[in-house]
Write a protein that holds these residues in place. Sequence first.
Motif, PDB file in Angstrom:
ATOM      1  N   LEU A 239      -9.474 -13.424  55.691  1.00  0.00           N
ATOM      2  CA  LEU A 239      -8.628 -13.377  54.502  1.00  0.00           C
ATOM      3  C   LEU A 239      -7.181 -13.122  54.910  1.00  0.00           C
ATOM      4  O   LEU A 239      -6.908 -12.352  55.839  1.00  0.00           O
ATOM      5  CB  LEU A 239      -9.097 -12.282  53.554  1.00  0.00           C
ATOM      6  CG  LEU A 239     -10.426 -12.537  52.833  1.00  0.00           C
ATOM      7  CD1 LEU A 239     -10.809 -11.323  51.994  1.00  0.00           C
ATOM      8  CD2 LEU A 239     -10.330 -13.780  51.953  1.00  0.00           C
ATOM      9  N   THR A 243      -3.514 -11.499  50.306  1.00  0.00           N
ATOM     10  CA  THR A 243      -4.701 -11.219  49.494  1.00  0.00           C
ATOM     11  C   THR A 243      -5.182  -9.796  49.721  1.00  0.00           C
ATOM     12  O   THR A 243      -5.510  -9.063  48.761  1.00  0.00           O
ATOM     13  CB  THR A 243      -5.817 -12.212  49.833  1.00  0.00           C
ATOM     14  OG1 THR A 243      -5.414 -13.514  49.430  1.00  0.00           O
ATOM     15  CG2 THR A 243      -7.110 -11.845  49.131  1.00  0.00           C
ATOM     16  N   LEU A 244      -5.236  -9.362  50.964  1.00  0.00           N
ATOM     17  CA  LEU A 244      -5.695  -8.005  51.245  1.00  0.00           C
ATOM     18  C   LEU A 244      -4.689  -6.966  50.760  1.00  0.00           C
ATOM     19  O   LEU A 244      -5.074  -5.878  50.312  1.00  0.00           O
ATOM     20  CB  LEU A 244      -5.962  -7.845  52.735  1.00  0.00           C
ATOM     21  CG  LEU A 244      -7.099  -8.721  53.281  1.00  0.00           C
ATOM     22  CD1 LEU A 244      -7.339  -8.430  54.750  1.00  0.00           C
ATOM     23  CD2 LEU A 244      -8.381  -8.508  52.486  1.00  0.00           C
ATOM     24  N   ALA A 246      -2.871  -7.340  48.103  1.00  0.00           N
ATOM     25  CA  ALA A 246      -3.111  -7.278  46.653  1.00  0.00           C
ATOM     26  C   ALA A 246      -4.316  -6.403  46.332  1.00  0.00           C
ATOM     27  O   ALA A 246      -4.297  -5.612  45.375  1.00  0.00           O
ATOM     28  CB  ALA A 246      -3.298  -8.682  46.101  1.00  0.00           C
ATOM     29  N   ARG A 247      -5.372  -6.528  47.132  1.00  0.00           N
ATOM     30  CA  ARG A 247      -6.559  -5.697  46.907  1.00  0.00           C
ATOM     31  C   ARG A 247      -6.244  -4.211  47.121  1.00  0.00           C
ATOM     32  O   ARG A 247      -6.724  -3.339  46.393  1.00  0.00           O
ATOM     33  CB  ARG A 247      -7.696  -6.149  47.824  1.00  0.00           C
ATOM     34  CG  ARG A 247      -8.223  -7.541  47.508  1.00  0.00           C
ATOM     35  CD  ARG A 247      -9.281  -7.963  48.521  1.00  0.00           C
ATOM     36  NE  ARG A 247     -10.510  -7.169  48.374  1.00  0.00           N
ATOM     37  CZ  ARG A 247     -11.571  -7.556  47.661  1.00  0.00           C
ATOM     38  NH1 ARG A 247     -11.552  -8.726  47.023  1.00  0.00           N
ATOM     39  NH2 ARG A 247     -12.637  -6.796  47.595  1.00  0.00           N
ATOM     40  N   LEU A 248      -5.422  -3.941  48.127  1.00  0.00           N
ATOM     41  CA  LEU A 248      -5.045  -2.554  48.376  1.00  0.00           C
ATOM     42  C   LEU A 248      -4.189  -2.000  47.238  1.00  0.00           C
ATOM     43  O   LEU A 248      -4.420  -0.881  46.753  1.00  0.00           O
ATOM     44  CB  LEU A 248      -4.290  -2.467  49.703  1.00  0.00           C
ATOM     45  CG  LEU A 248      -3.744  -1.090  50.095  1.00  0.00           C
ATOM     46  CD1 LEU A 248      -4.873  -0.072  50.199  1.00  0.00           C
ATOM     47  CD2 LEU A 248      -2.971  -1.180  51.401  1.00  0.00           C
ATOM     48  N   ALA A 250      -4.198  -2.867  44.216  1.00  0.00           N
ATOM     49  CA  ALA A 250      -5.006  -2.721  42.999  1.00  0.00           C
ATOM     50  C   ALA A 250      -5.744  -1.392  42.960  1.00  0.00           C
ATOM     51  O   ALA A 250      -6.154  -0.943  41.878  1.00  0.00           O
ATOM     52  CB  ALA A 250      -5.995  -3.878  42.892  1.00  0.00           C
ATOM     53  N   THR A 251      -5.930  -0.739  44.100  1.00  0.00           N
ATOM     54  CA  THR A 251      -6.630   0.551  44.099  1.00  0.00           C
ATOM     55  C   THR A 251      -5.756   1.695  43.603  1.00  0.00           C
ATOM     56  O   THR A 251      -6.251   2.798  43.382  1.00  0.00           O
ATOM     57  CB  THR A 251      -7.122   0.912  45.516  1.00  0.00           C
ATOM     58  OG1 THR A 251      -6.002   1.224  46.374  1.00  0.00           O
ATOM     59  CG2 THR A 251      -7.927  -0.232  46.121  1.00  0.00           C
ATOM     60  N   HIS A 356      -8.128   3.241  51.865  1.00  0.00           N
ATOM     61  CA  HIS A 356      -8.570   2.076  51.095  1.00  0.00           C
ATOM     62  C   HIS A 356      -8.206   0.756  51.770  1.00  0.00           C
ATOM     63  O   HIS A 356      -8.110  -0.276  51.108  1.00  0.00           O
ATOM     64  CB  HIS A 356      -7.980   2.129  49.679  1.00  0.00           C
ATOM     65  CG  HIS A 356      -8.580   3.195  48.816  1.00  0.00           C
ATOM     66  ND1 HIS A 356      -8.221   4.524  48.906  1.00  0.00           N
ATOM     67  CD2 HIS A 356      -9.534   3.133  47.848  1.00  0.00           C
ATOM     68  CE1 HIS A 356      -8.907   5.236  48.033  1.00  0.00           C
ATOM     69  NE2 HIS A 356      -9.716   4.416  47.375  1.00  0.00           N
ATOM     70  N   PRO A 358      -8.530  -2.636  52.956  1.00  0.00           N
ATOM     71  CA  PRO A 358      -9.577  -3.599  52.621  1.00  0.00           C
ATOM     72  C   PRO A 358     -10.040  -4.385  53.856  1.00  0.00           C
ATOM     73  O   PRO A 358      -9.228  -4.825  54.678  1.00  0.00           O
ATOM     74  CB  PRO A 358      -8.900  -4.508  51.601  1.00  0.00           C
ATOM     75  CG  PRO A 358      -7.448  -4.426  51.915  1.00  0.00           C
ATOM     76  CD  PRO A 358      -7.213  -3.055  52.466  1.00  0.00           C
ATOM     77  N   PHE A 359     -11.338  -4.546  53.996  1.00  0.00           N
ATOM     78  CA  PHE A 359     -11.928  -5.335  55.082  1.00  0.00           C
ATOM     79  C   PHE A 359     -11.448  -4.870  56.461  1.00  0.00           C
ATOM     80  O   PHE A 359     -11.338  -5.664  57.398  1.00  0.00           O
ATOM     81  CB  PHE A 359     -11.645  -6.828  54.897  1.00  0.00           C
ATOM     82  CG  PHE A 359     -12.407  -7.442  53.750  1.00  0.00           C
ATOM     83  CD1 PHE A 359     -13.663  -8.019  53.946  1.00  0.00           C
ATOM     84  CD2 PHE A 359     -11.880  -7.418  52.470  1.00  0.00           C
ATOM     85  CE1 PHE A 359     -14.364  -8.556  52.879  1.00  0.00           C
ATOM     86  CE2 PHE A 359     -12.584  -7.963  51.410  1.00  0.00           C
ATOM     87  CZ  PHE A 359     -13.839  -8.535  51.605  1.00  0.00           C
TER      88      PHE A 359
END
Length: 464
Positions: A239, A243-244, A246-248, A250-251, A356, A358-359
């Motif tokens: 990924l 993208t990662l 954004a995921r971070l 979002a937490t 947090h 991600p991945f």
Amino acid sequence: MTTSDPVPAPTDERVALLRARVAEQIAGVVADLEALVRIPSVSNAEFDQSHVEASAAAVARLLTAAGLPEVQVLRVTGPDGVPGAPAVVARRPAPAGAPTVLLYAHHDVQPPGDDAHWSSPPFAPTRRGERLYGRGAADDKAGVVAHVGALRALGDELGVGVTVFVEGEEEIGSPTFVALLRAHRDLLAADVIVVADSANWKVGVPGLTTSLRGMLDLVVEVAVLDHAVHSGMFGGPVLDAPTLLARLLATLHDAQGDVAVAGLVRAPDPAVDYDEADLRADAGVLPGVRLAGTGPLTARLWTRPAIGVIGLDAPRVASASNTITPRASAKLSVRLAPGQDPAAAMGAMREHLLAHAPFGARVTVHEGEQGRPFQAPADAPGMRAARWAMGTSWGVPPVDIGVGGSIPFIGDLLDVYPDATILVTGVEDPDSRAHGADESVHLGELERVVLAEALLLEVLAPRD
């Protein structure tokens, strides 16, 4: 006086005289504001700093003409070895037995942004209806001329000592503020400090700012690859960093939009609330957009933490290649509730972001500035005097308000002058759009602010 004493208000005749004087000279105050707005005094280093020098010189001339006998332009070198921007300091020493009042404002302004977003040029002051538009018209050149107008109204009848301190680098975080305080501690010493850099509840209703959120900023970087690779050949199991990231990001909030970082505290909810329709109109919220968070809107704005993304480093759409981006960064602005320790908050943010990842992405946190929140005493003689002055000027009592923004140097003032009473006032209203396009000041509110400050200086003078 003690907190239980009534305010020793001047006579009705004296109040009427000051009201008439302000009304007679407000046109000149507005003209002075227009002249200051024409000077593009952006303190950001990317802009021509000769305009900041010109702005300081203009402010010095105004204060000299207002009758202050000691006027000087000062600067100090900051901790990074870089000379600071020019600050104007003007004084009239206190009569025997009278207090000294420090009147603060700043003459530097934010960058204007895209001129196309303005209805009129940002540095061409323009009147439309009851408002004057232009960069700095509200934040904070209106504060400068409010001080000038109050001093003109009182003239030689000023019964307190006054020091006017007009800073030139507030919009870049006041990097030499502490050094200036330390270098000129005695020159700037005061019993009451009026910081004219806040806002009122709404047009026609004054506000006395009793709390300010603290702040910190940081940059979080997410890395997944040593270098960019073809998105077709490696896309799927790998990924991309945006993208990662954004995921971070979002937490940082829960499903309702409340901040979800353990260790960021909340202060008690305010006694007043903000009508949702007014907030939507004042902020320009698009139809259909739901507001984030739970609880009173004033709590979400003033006494609870907030986290926003204010910058992103990632490939631009126009120049993006068909590759998996190896790194992406976001700059975060964090507002802290009154009572929050900024260092503890920074630690909480770092811990959350690292925990947090991600991945298993590599997350790096680069810490930036920190600023302390402010909570005024529930009652104090200076607060009582300010409430009387505002209520008399507007004809309605002021609302004790919080402000979601931050004025970090207030903590520095309290460090140097722990016994001073700090009053946070302002000329802005919810439609002033400070820092944005079409910044403006309501001219009726400016007149009421000038009168309120003149009345405050009047009531702080000792009486037989």
